[in-house]
Scaffold this motif. Structure first.
Motif, PDB file in Angstrom:
ATOM      1  N   GLN A 447      13.447  41.910 -29.587  1.00 18.59           N
ATOM      2  CA  GLN A 447      14.811  41.587 -30.008  1.00 18.59           C
ATOM      3  C   GLN A 447      14.800  40.208 -30.662  1.00 18.59           C
ATOM      4  O   GLN A 447      14.248  39.255 -30.117  1.00 18.59           O
ATOM      5  N   SER A 448      15.417  40.118 -31.841  1.00 14.93           N
ATOM      6  CA  SER A 448      15.553  38.853 -32.556  1.00 14.93           C
ATOM      7  C   SER A 448      17.032  38.600 -32.819  1.00 14.93           C
ATOM      8  O   SER A 448      17.875  39.471 -32.616  1.00 14.93           O
ATOM      9  N   TYR A 449      17.348  37.393 -33.302  1.00 13.65           N
ATOM     10  CA  TYR A 449      18.766  37.057 -33.476  1.00 13.65           C
ATOM     11  C   TYR A 449      18.956  36.051 -34.608  1.00 13.65           C
ATOM     12  O   TYR A 449      18.024  35.385 -35.052  1.00 13.65           O
ATOM     13  N   ARG A 450      20.222  35.965 -35.041  1.00  7.79           N
ATOM     14  CA  ARG A 450      20.644  34.956 -36.008  1.00  7.79           C
ATOM     15  C   ARG A 450      22.055  34.527 -35.676  1.00  7.79           C
ATOM     16  O   ARG A 450      22.910  35.360 -35.351  1.00  7.79           O
ATOM     17  N   LEU A 451      22.333  33.231 -35.751  1.00 11.34           N
ATOM     18  CA  LEU A 451      23.660  32.682 -35.497  1.00 11.34           C
ATOM     19  C   LEU A 451      24.358  32.373 -36.817  1.00 11.34           C
ATOM     20  O   LEU A 451      23.696  32.007 -37.803  1.00 11.34           O
ATOM     21  N   THR A 470      22.260  40.367 -33.833  1.00 15.43           N
ATOM     22  CA  THR A 470      21.071  40.734 -33.066  1.00 15.43           C
ATOM     23  C   THR A 470      20.371  41.907 -33.735  1.00 15.43           C
ATOM     24  O   THR A 470      20.998  42.712 -34.435  1.00 15.43           O
ATOM     25  N   SER A 471      19.085  41.995 -33.503  1.00 24.12           N
ATOM     26  CA  SER A 471      18.294  43.075 -34.090  1.00 24.12           C
ATOM     27  C   SER A 471      17.279  43.569 -33.074  1.00 24.12           C
ATOM     28  O   SER A 471      16.599  42.763 -32.423  1.00 24.12           O
ATOM     29  N   HIS A 472      17.195  44.883 -32.915  1.00 20.48           N
ATOM     30  CA  HIS A 472      16.144  45.490 -32.107  1.00 20.48           C
ATOM     31  C   HIS A 472      15.047  45.934 -33.072  1.00 20.48           C
ATOM     32  O   HIS A 472      15.278  46.754 -33.965  1.00 20.48           O
ATOM     33  N   ASP A 473      13.869  45.358 -32.887  1.00 24.61           N
ATOM     34  CA  ASP A 473      12.790  45.454 -33.861  1.00 24.61           C
ATOM     35  C   ASP A 473      11.649  46.308 -33.325  1.00 24.61           C
ATOM     36  O   ASP A 473      11.282  46.204 -32.153  1.00 24.61           O
TER      37      ASP A 473
END
Length: 662
Positions: A447-451, A470-473
């Motif tokens: 899981q990655s993210y960006r604000l 959020t991203s499930h990669d």
């Protein structure tokens, strides 16, 4: 500089597709060729130097030799030409193309992280990393890791990470080089660098001056830069300091309609628009070994000033809009690594923190915004290498980061001071295993993210601040071959929630918002092979499906994302002082920037370009001739309206250069 804009393989690609197919086929047939003479390239593992066996899983490494052979004039160009990363023409005439890993369109810069010697270049605003300020001759290697990487690199690393490493040491004595080049559109480039190894000290410095009228009218670009460093090595480690300073001035040609582009792509309708950027960065670092444990840290401070002026003609006009942004960023990144053996297995444990303080003051006719952000992150990652005969590796990591934001703008949508606190978690699991000699498999999930950054929150669709993205990669990959002849295939998927994007359909004017669920999925293929003793070929292919998966736009394509991109390079290095390098790039069609409904009756056309370089070594001198877009193709990769808002790309440019090394 910062410019804000409100924002299947076609038949033409067959020659390039054939070139890649030849590359991959030969690599497969030669996968088990003798590669004993291949030099070892030290890479970066989990934010520490590592041997190739511990390189980031699924990464691409560009070496200094490859950069030199291709004649890349800057770091951005090397990433695009050699690394196969898609880039869009800059809007300000600089060589800082907007780089896009895995199809994030006009927000690509906010969905990848750029690091230079452990310091984050990506910032908390709608601007890309200014790579042109990094002297290309100082680069030791560039590592490109595609896919979710937020555990180690934090905010915005969903598309991946581009890590740039400069030369950290110097050979005994004094060495250096001077380069001068001249080309069409009055393009002049002067660069000089000097390095010295004196006892335990390594010193280096470089200066550069670039000046060009560029392809379009009112698009002159000028830049001067200085970069220097000093490092002291001692028993158990080293410490040092680096200084990077750059000054840019740009004329801004603005956008065109399709009719204007067809009539004359070099014209400008904004003859009085201009901008500038001043950037200064100081970084101190230390690396120390304590037995099986390494500790390292960087403390970096950057100050940046961006100015711009635009002319508008309304009624009795003209009127002028002027803006100035002053920003500062301080980063402290301490970390440790422990290497140990557990029952014959090699274990690597990494833990660290990233502490970043950023603030910006705006003085503009339309904004008096003050913004600040403090981010505090901790992360841990453990990797176990087992069954050395099959290079078995398994790794797991996690990160927690807290963002504390303040914002106020007396001229903005909300004049009251705004404070918000948001936190995010990232995790990943990775594994790789050589199931047969020359055949390795790997898998990555996380899981990655960006604000939302300060610019996105200042013009948004919601009452409160935008939600975190959020991203499930997921990635599955295979590599066939060795260091010289190989093919790598990666199948990937990113399932995003609350993607942060500018939606032009909101309220008739558009605003930054959290989108309905979206997805990026596709396949990447990299290949390289030695065709003969003096010939080498490489290729990069990306196919990506970027689309909405829910909401009123479900099934529709995301804008400004080409479904297919392809690059191929052929190098000739006979070892007699001559070298040649030829490259081709093809990009498929894509949706215009405001076509969320996919209803525009046209698409940005596909295009192909060709570049080449020939060099001859004569003692300490190297003379070269190079050309970009040799077929003089008229095309564009940035268009923010349906058949409008077009920023034409550069036409053909030839240049001559001379380099003296000592």
């Amino acid at each position: 500089m910062t410019i804000r804009v409100v924002p299947c393989v076609a038949p033409a690609a067959k020659p390039l597709a054939l070139a890649l197919a030849v590359s991959l086929t030969f690599a497969a047939s030669a996968a088990f060729a003798d590669e004993a003479d291949v030099p070892t390239v030290v890479v970066s593992g989990a934010r520490f130097p590592a041997d190739p066996a511990l390189a980031p899983i699924g990464s691409t490494v560009i070496t200094a030799d490859e950069i030199r052979r291709a004649g890349s004039a800057d770091v951005n160009e090397a990433i695009r030409k050699i690394g196969g990363v898609f880039g869009r023409q800059s809007l300000d005439g600089s060589p800082d193309f907007a780089l896009d890993l895995r199809g994030f369109g006009s927000n690509s810069s906010q969905n990848l992280v750029v690091m230079v010697d452990g310091v984050r270049l990506s910032e908390n605003e709608l601007s890309g990393a200014v790579l042109s300020t990094i002297p290309v001759d100082s680069v030791e290697r560039i590592e490109i890791t595609r896919g979710g990487s937020s555990v180690l690199y934090g905010d915005g690393a969903t598309g991946g990470v581009i890590a740039i490493f400069t030369k950290s040491g110097a050979a005994r004595g004094v060495h250096g080089s001077v380069l001068a080049s001249y080309g069409q559109f009055e393009a002049r480039d002067l660069r000089a660098n000097l390095s010295a190894g004196i006892g335990q000290w390594a010193l280096d410095g470089s200066i550069g001056n670039q000046d060009t009228d560029n392809y379009r009218a009112n698009n002159r670009f000028k830049q001067t830069n200085f970069n220097g460093g000093a490092a002291y090595s001692y028993d158990g480690g080293r410490a040092g300091i680096r200084v990077d300073s750059a000054r840019q001035d740009s004329r801004l040609p603005g956008s065109l309609t399709e009719a204007q582009f067809q009539a004359d792509p070099r014209q400008s309708k904004t003859p009085h628009d201009f901008g500038s950027l001043d950037s200064d960065r100081v970084t101190a670092f230390v690396e120390h070994h304590l037995g099986a444990t390494e500790i390292a840290a960087e403390l970096s401070h950057r100050e940046k000033t961006v100015k711009a002026a635009y002319e508008y003609n309304y009624g009795s006009g003209p009127f002028y809009s002027r803006s100035k942004y002053d920003s500062r960023q301080t980063q402290f990144s301490p970390r440790m690594r422990n290497l140990s053996d557990i029952d014959g297995m090699r274990n690597e444990l990494v833990a660290g923190a990233d502490l970043i303080r950023w603030n910006r003051k705006t003085t503009a006719d339309f904004s008096l915004a003050d913004a600040s952000q403090d981010s505090k992150a901790i992360y841990v990652r453990d990797e176990l290498r087992w069954d050395a005969a099959h290079n078995g590796r398994v790794a797991a990591g996690a990160r927690h980061e807290v963002f504390d934001k303040d914002y106020v703008d007396p001229l903005g949508m909300s004049t009251a001071p705004e404070h918000s606190v948001q936190s995010q978690n990232a995790w990943d699991l990775q594994a790789s295993y050589d199931v047969a000699p020359g055949l390795g498999l790997h898998a990555k999930a996380g899981q990655s993210y960006r604000l939302p950054n300060a610019d996105e929150n200042s013009y948004r669709s919601s009452i409160g601040v935008l939600n975190a993205q959020t991203s499930h990669d997921l990635e599955l990959g295979a590599t066939l071959g060795g260091a010289v002849n190989n093919v790598a295939v990666r199948v990937f998927r990113h399932r995003l929630r609350n993607e942060i994007f500018f939606d032009p359909t909101i309220n008739g004017w558009g605003a930054n918002t959290n989108l309905d669920p979206t997805r990026r999925q596709g396949v990447e293929i990299d290949g390289q092979a030695a065709l003969a003793q003096d010939w080498r070929i490489s290729g990069h292919l990306q196919h990506v499906d970027a689309s909405f998966t829910a909401g009123p736009n479900a099934g529709r394509e995301m804008v400004l994302v080409p479904r297919n991109t392809l690059s191929a390079r052929l190098a000739w290095v006979p070892g007699n002082g001559q070298s040649a390098d030829v490259g081709a790039q093809w990009v498929s069609s894509q949706r215009y920037g405001n076509d969320f409904s996919n209803s525009c009756g046209a698409r940005i056309p596909s295009y192909a370009t060709l570049d080449a370089r020939y060099a001859r070594q004569l003692g300490p001198w190297e003379l070269a001739v190079a050309g970009n877009n040799l077929t003089d193709r008229q095309y564009y990769s940035n268009a923010f309206g349906c058949k409008s808002g077009i920023y034409p790309s550069d036409g053909r440019q030839l240049k001559l250069s001379a380099r003296y090394a000592f």
